[in-house]
Every structure is written in C-alpha cells, then in structure tokens.
Scaffold this motif. Structure first.
Motif, PDB file in Angstrom:
ATOM      1  N   LYS A  17       0.856  -1.186   0.000  1.00 44.51           N
ATOM      2  CA  LYS A  17       0.000   0.000   0.000  1.00 44.51           C
ATOM      3  C   LYS A  17       0.892   1.236   0.000  1.00 44.51           C
ATOM      4  CE  LYS A  17      -3.890   0.331   2.058  1.00 44.51           C
ATOM      5  NZ  LYS A  17      -4.979   0.477   3.041  1.00 44.51           N
TER       6      LYS A  17
ATOM      7  N   LYS B  37      -2.094   6.537  -0.516  1.00 36.93           N
ATOM      8  CA  LYS B  37      -3.381   5.847  -0.501  1.00 36.93           C
ATOM      9  C   LYS B  37      -3.903   5.680   0.929  1.00 36.93           C
ATOM     10  CE  LYS B  37      -6.810   3.160  -1.797  1.00 36.93           C
ATOM     11  NZ  LYS B  37      -8.064   3.780  -2.290  1.00 36.93           N
TER      12      LYS B  37
ATOM     13  N   ASP C  64      -7.370   7.323   2.378  1.00 37.48           N
ATOM     14  CA  ASP C  64      -8.426   6.515   3.000  1.00 37.48           C
ATOM     15  C   ASP C  64      -8.768   7.032   4.386  1.00 37.48           C
ATOM     16  OD1 ASP C  64      -8.597   4.940   0.787  1.00 37.48           O
ATOM     17  OD2 ASP C  64      -7.420   3.279   1.595  1.00 37.48           O
TER      18      ASP C  64
ATOM     19  N   ASP D 255      -8.751  -3.118   5.471  1.00 32.47           N
ATOM     20  CA  ASP D 255      -8.029  -3.596   4.288  1.00 32.47           C
ATOM     21  C   ASP D 255      -8.646  -4.855   3.694  1.00 32.47           C
ATOM     22  OD1 ASP D 255      -6.147  -1.539   4.425  1.00 32.47           O
ATOM     23  OD2 ASP D 255      -4.946  -2.630   5.889  1.00 32.47           O
TER      24      ASP D 255
ATOM     25  N   LYS E  86      -8.774  -5.816  -0.176  1.00 32.00           N
ATOM     26  CA  LYS E  86      -9.197  -4.704  -1.027  1.00 32.00           C
ATOM     27  C   LYS E  86      -8.107  -4.327  -2.021  1.00 32.00           C
ATOM     28  CE  LYS E  86     -12.509  -2.647   2.158  1.00 32.00           C
ATOM     29  NZ  LYS E  86     -12.888  -1.455   2.953  1.00 32.00           N
ATOM     30  N   LEU E  87      -6.860  -4.446  -1.603  1.00 28.55           N
ATOM     31  CA  LEU E  87      -5.760  -4.153  -2.507  1.00 28.55           C
ATOM     32  C   LEU E  87      -5.740  -5.146  -3.661  1.00 28.55           C
ATOM     33  CD1 LEU E  87      -3.562  -2.006  -2.576  1.00 28.55           C
ATOM     34  CD2 LEU E  87      -2.015  -3.624  -1.467  1.00 28.55           C
TER      35      LEU E  87
ATOM     36  N   GLN F 280      -8.390  -6.715  -4.828  1.00 32.18           N
ATOM     37  CA  GLN F 280      -9.559  -6.482  -5.671  1.00 32.18           C
ATOM     38  C   GLN F 280      -9.378  -5.279  -6.591  1.00 32.18           C
ATOM     39  OE1 GLN F 280     -12.715  -6.111  -2.828  1.00 32.18           O
ATOM     40  NE2 GLN F 280     -12.712  -8.296  -2.298  1.00 32.18           N
ATOM     41  N   GLN F 281      -8.405  -4.410  -6.254  1.00 32.93           N
ATOM     42  CA  GLN F 281      -8.151  -3.242  -7.096  1.00 32.93           C
ATOM     43  C   GLN F 281      -7.333  -3.588  -8.336  1.00 32.93           C
ATOM     44  OE1 GLN F 281      -6.239  -0.495  -4.448  1.00 32.93           O
ATOM     45  NE2 GLN F 281      -8.077  -0.197  -3.194  1.00 32.93           N
ATOM     46  N   GLY F 282      -6.809  -4.810  -8.388  1.00 32.43           N
ATOM     47  CA  GLY F 282      -6.032  -5.233  -9.558  1.00 32.43           C
ATOM     48  C   GLY F 282      -4.568  -5.294  -9.238  1.00 32.43           C
TER      49      GLY F 282
ATOM     50  N   THR G 104      -0.312  -1.914  -5.480  1.00 35.31           N
ATOM     51  CA  THR G 104       0.023  -0.500  -5.322  1.00 35.31           C
ATOM     52  C   THR G 104       1.395  -0.392  -4.685  1.00 35.31           C
ATOM     53  OG1 THR G 104      -2.300  -0.012  -4.955  1.00 35.31           O
ATOM     54  CG2 THR G 104      -0.742   1.673  -4.324  1.00 35.31           C
TER      55      THR G 104
END
Length: 651
Positions: free
Chosen positions: A9, A13, A17, A387, A642-643, A645-647, A650
């Motif tokens: 992360k 970011k 958040d 997260d 979630k990271l 699921q973002q593709g 990061t």
C-alpha cells in the motif's frame, strides 16, 4: 501469485483513505489525545507488572546489577521506538506495526505482523489480568475490620488460579514430598497450587479451577473502552497519577532504609544472572508500542506520537532503575524472589502501612496496563478489517461512542475466556516473543525504506549514522571477548557440551528406587542425618556450591540421562541463538554494502537477541500461532483483500 502476496500500500493511498474515514460506516474516531495523554498511556502500560511483580524475580537473579538489564532493555526499546516514531510520522493512522509493514514489505508480511500483534495484545492482557487477580485477592485477604468481625476476605484458591498451574503444582508438590520435603517447607506458590487442586469442586474426576477475578476485571475494562476514548483517557490518567505518587512515596521513604552493604557484590551471579531476567524485564516495557495504535485519535500525530513514546520510555526507565536500587539496598537481593517485592521489603522493615498502600496502588497499576492493552488490540483488528483481511464488522465504529465497538467486544471474549485457565509463565513469554517480532520487523521496515527516494516522509526522521564500520567492529569485538573472557562458556555452546540439570529438575525426575539411591549417596557423604528424620534431598543439593554440585553429580551412579542434558535435547535450546548469529552476519553484509542507518540496525539486533533468550519452546509456540494465521489468511484475507480487488499491486 508471488507478487500478489507482497503487494504494498502506498502512503498516499493510506492517508487518503484515512481522510475519507474509509467510507465503510460513516463515523470516524474522535481526535482527543495530546503529548501528555500519550505519555500517560505509555506510563500506564509500562509501569505495571514489571515494577510491582517481575522486578523482584529479576533482582533475585541478577542482584543490584539488574539495573543494567533495565537500561539495556530500555535502550533496545528506544531503538525500536525511533523506528515506530518514524513510521507513525509517515503513516499517522491506526494499525501500528501492521500498517507500517504493509507499506514496507507488502500484504503477507503485514498479515503476519498483524497476527502476531493480535497475540501480543491478547496474551499480554491475559498476563496482566492474571497478575491483577493475584494482587486483588491478596488485598482482600489483608482487609481487617475488627468491629465487623472481618479478618480478611478470602477467595478460595481454586477460584483464583488457572487449571494448569493447579494441576502442575499438585504434581510438583507430590514429587518434592516424596523426595523428603514436608508440606510446610514447600514454597508458597506450590502450596497454594496444591491446595487449589485438592479443594476444588469436581464434576466426576474433573477439577473446576478457574481465575474468576481475572474474568471480572476484563469485563469491566472492556465496558470502559467500549464507552469511548475520552473515558479511557481520563481513567488512565487518574490511575497513572495514583501509581506515580505511590512509586515516588516508596522511593522517598525507602531511601532512608538503604544499606549500601547490600549492594556488595553488585553482580553476584555475573552476566548470566543479569540476563536471566530478560523475559520478565522486557515484558515491563512492551506497552510503549500500544501508543502508536491511537494515531487516528491524536490531535497532531506526526509531532505528538514520537514525543509521547520517548518520554514514556525515559520516565519509566528512571523509575525502574531507582526502584531496583532501593529494593536491593533495603534487603539482600536473594530474598526478592517474591510476587509482591515492594510490599515485601516494607514488611521486612516493619512498615505495614506502606505495604498496604502499595497493595492498593498495585491493583490500580495493573488495571491501567490492562486498559491500554485492551484499547490497542481492537484498533489493530479495525485496520486489518479496513483492508479486507478481516470481516467488515471489525471496522464498525459506534455512532455514539466513536469506538471500534464490535472489535472491542470480540477482544473482550478473546481475552476473558483464556484468562480463566491459561498459565502465567507461558503467556508472559509468548507475549514477549510476539512483541519482539513486531519490533524487529518495524526496525527492518525503516531500513527497507531508507534509500527509496519516492517515499513520502513525515516530520520525524530517525537520526542517520552510517553503520558500515561500527557494526562489523562491534561484532568482531564481541567474538574476541567470547573466545577469551568467556572461553569456557563459548566452547560449551559451540561443541554442545553436556550440561548438568538443576537440583529440582534432577530430583523430581527420579523414580522411587533412584531417589533412595541418591539419598544413600548423600548420607554416605558428609551429611549427618538422624535415621528417624526424612532427608530433604532437594534442599541439600541446593545448598552446595556449583563446583560441589557438579562433583556430586559426576560421582552419582544414577544414569547419565537423568543427570545431564545433552545431544539434541540440549542443542535444540541453542537453535534460536544460532539463528541470531546467522542473521547478524547477513545484517553485517548489508551494513557494509548498503550503508544502513545505525539506530534501526541496533534496534533489530537487540530485539532479535532478546527473542533468542526466550527459548525454543516459545519459538515453537509462536511458530504454531503464525501457521494458524497463514491458514486464516489464505482462507479469507487473500480472497477479500481490497488491494487485491483493485487489480495490480500499489507500490
């Protein structure tokens, strides 16, 4: 797959958040804490079991020189605190080492550290709850009100102890009695545990033994934390004022009873005696990192968190050193292996009023430690939930109280239930190893980010000193000292030289025929025993000097495996230290090639060394906990991240 496990992360970011309140529940945490509050939380967490309990055993092992262990531990924690402070300044959000590891190492390592922090705070809370129960029941038993006919309020032993301690105490008592010791001469802890087992109510053959006061204090503290940070802060500050006032009173009164003759010898058991208390002394300091979990509730976290951590460590170290010197000055160090050393020394000089005041303040001190630990854990779970690594309900913020309500309630259950039956020694060491692991990774995280130009820096940065030459030279100097001054001990470590068992372990491992054989060998020596009396073999062997004991064991005809620890049984205890030495060589390589910053390097090395002093059984227990955590991660966290699921990761 491999890249996904270590997806990171970005600081940008994380801060975005945090500004949005994570958008899950529409409610944010209250920002109410300043430097004074953070310092008070640190003192509340650090000044507790250490100064009211474990300082006694550590002083008995190391003598007055135990002050050097407090200083060494404080310095090691200070190195780690610099790393925590730098991360807290860069990433001023809840989550502590978990969030910092997400930035430095990626998701898998972040999960591992978050999982170990769950153990640190849970086990730490269990430890403190058990200690609080001991002090509270002791205080109740000392209440005397003649007008009401009250001569102490006595809680049954079976309702103040865990099942395992009672069972083991009963078995240990049986073995010592068989070896010739009378029940009256058993140490107090063994007598109480034996009585708890014998007097406990039973369902069939099952003995009902549970620590009920520990359960009660956890329920109360959980309720208080659920109600809000402001209430928790006010309660913590009030308890800190009480215990600091009592500690200053102890120093002011005790200094007039110090006999400097008790400080000679200053280090009666040498370095090994001082280091024997590493676990107990380090446990006294672990609370400072709980401050970092409150980042989102600070008015100015980038400025206040570093200051709060440093002030807490400095103040507490000065108090620990002063108390250790007063205790070992009032009575001989060998008398301090008791559960309530402060009250004990004033009993010895007939100041009963001081003993009573200390007993009351200890109850407040333990409660304040429990409050800070119990406050920290829900915020770790909240961050992991945000997260996606834990279910969403763990990040739910109460609309009225502005606290992580669901996580707080779950933490209450997680701590309350094990506190009924878990053993104090086991949980203390497990808590320490989990905390040290977090410290090691936070220090390593600062080193990983050291030379990355694209990292957003905070207002606080660890002072840079190049370790390229200092660390290798210090390591070589330590090797020279080991192979000269401590040549015998170093060779024994390298060549796995058999080691004689301690008297209590030796005697309690013997069967009846072997025990009779040893008693006969003692009687044929220089001991004159009345035939009508039962010889206390354990007491006799403990009375021998180290050389005399080794000679006796060498001459005894009992089988060697009962007398000496050797082979794999001995080597396995050295595995953590071999790991430490190998990692030191790796660190030295990177110090030379990467010009690493000295302070986080020293923090990493010193915390890793203290991990190695905790023993292989704790490493195994910690390893099992981490394996369970990895199973949970791959079954839930990896798929719901979630990271993820973002593709793409990061960076």
């Amino acid at each position: 797959m491999f890249e996904k496990l270590f997806r990171k992360k970005s600081i940008t970011k994380i801060l975005e958040d945090a500004e949005k309140g994570y958008g899950e529940h529409g409610t944010s945490l209250h920002k109410t804490l300043g430097v004074r509050d953070l310092t008070a939380f640190g003192i509340a967490a650090i000044i507790g079991a250490g100064i009211f309990s474990t300082i006694g055993k550590a002083s008995a092992d190391g003598g007055p020189a135990v002050i050097f262990l407090f200083i060494f531990t404080a310095v090691a924690c200070s190195f780690a605190a610099f790393a925590y402070a730098e991360f807290a300044s860069m990433v001023p959000v809840s989550g502590s080492a978990y969030t910092y590891s997400y930035v430095a190492f990626g998701e898998l390592v972040a999960w591992i550290i978050g999982w170990s922090l769950i153990m640190e705070y849970s086990i730490g809370n269990i430890t403190v709850a058990i200690s609080w129960s001991d002090y509270f029941t002791g205080l109740l038993s000392s209440i005397h009100i003649p007008a009401l006919g009250i001569k102490g309020i006595h809680v049954p032993d079976w309702a103040t102890m865990d099942y395992l301690s009672a069972y083991n105490g009963h078995k240990h008592a049986e073995a010592l009695v068989n070896a010739g010791k009378s029940f009256a001469n058993l140490d107090e802890a063994t007598r109480i545990a034996n009585n708890a087992w014998i007097t406990a109510p039973k369902i069939g053959s099952f003995h009902i033994v549970a620590d009920l006061p520990a359960l009660a204090i956890i329920i109360f503290i959980t309720w208080l934390i659920y109600r809000g940070m402001k209430e928790s802060r006010n309660a913590s500050n009030a308890m800190v004022v009480v215990k600091l006032a009592v500690i200053l009173l102890v120093l002011a009164v005790g200094i007039f009873y110090v006999d400097t003759a008790n400080w000679n010898p200053f280090a009666p058991n040498g370095i090994s005696g001082v280091l024997k208390g590493v676990s107990a002394v380090f446990f006294a300091y672990i609370g400072f990192d709980a401050i970092s979990t409150t980042a989102e509730e600070c008015k100015n976290p980038q400025r206040d968190l570093p200051r709060g951590m440093m002030w807490a460590i400095i103040i507490c170290t000065l108090l620990y050193v002063a108390i250790a010197l007063v205790l070992t000055g009032i009575v001989n160090y060998s008398l301090l292996a008791v559960g309530d050393p402060l009250a004990f020394v004033f009993d010895q000089i007939n100041l009963k009023l001081m003993s009573g005041i200390i007993a009351v303040s200890a109850v407040f001190a333990m409660a304040s430690v429990l409050l800070v630990f119990q406050m920290g854990q829900p915020r770790i779970w909240m961050s992991m939930s945000r997260d996606g690594l834990l279910p969403k309900s763990f990040s739910k913020i109460h609309p009225k109280y502005h606290t992580p309500s669901f996580a707080t309630i779950v933490v209450g259950f997680v701590v309350a239930i094990p506190s009924l039956f878990m053993n104090l020694t086991i949980v203390t060491d497990l808590c320490s190893i989990g905390t040290l692991f977090a410290f090691v990774l936070v220090c390593a995280g600062v080193l990983v980010l050291q030379n990355k130009p694209n990292i957003q820096r905070g207002k606080f940065k660890t002072p840079y000193v190049n370790s390229k030459y200092i660390v290798p030279v210090v390591f070589i100097a330590m090797l020279i000292v080991g192979f000269t001054t401590y040549k015998k001990e170093t060779n024994a470590f390298i060549f796995n030289t058999p080691k004689v068992y301690e008297p209590v372990h030796f005697i309690t491992s013997l069967n009846p025929s072997e025990l009779d054989l040893v008693k006969g060998e003692i009687k044929r020596g220089s001991v004159k025993v009345n035939p009508a009396e039962n010889l206390d073999a354990t007491a006799y062997l403990n009375s021998l000097s180290a050389d005399q004991y080794e000679r006796f064991m060498d001459q005894s005809t009992v089988s060697a495996e009962k007398k000496y620890e050797s082979g794999w049984g001995l080597f396995k205890h050295k595995i953590p230290m071999w790991i430490f030495l190998i990692i030191c060589l790796v660190i030295i390589y990177y110090c030379i090639t990467k010009n690493l910053s000295l302070i986080p390097v020293l923090g990493l090395i010193s915390c890793l060394y203290m991990m190695c002093e905790l023993g292989i059984s704790n490493w195994i227990g910690f390893g099992i906990w981490l394996i369970v955590g990895l199973v949970v991660y791959f079954l839930y966290g990896y798929r719901h991240s979630k990271l993820g699921q973002q593709g793409s990761p990061t960076v």
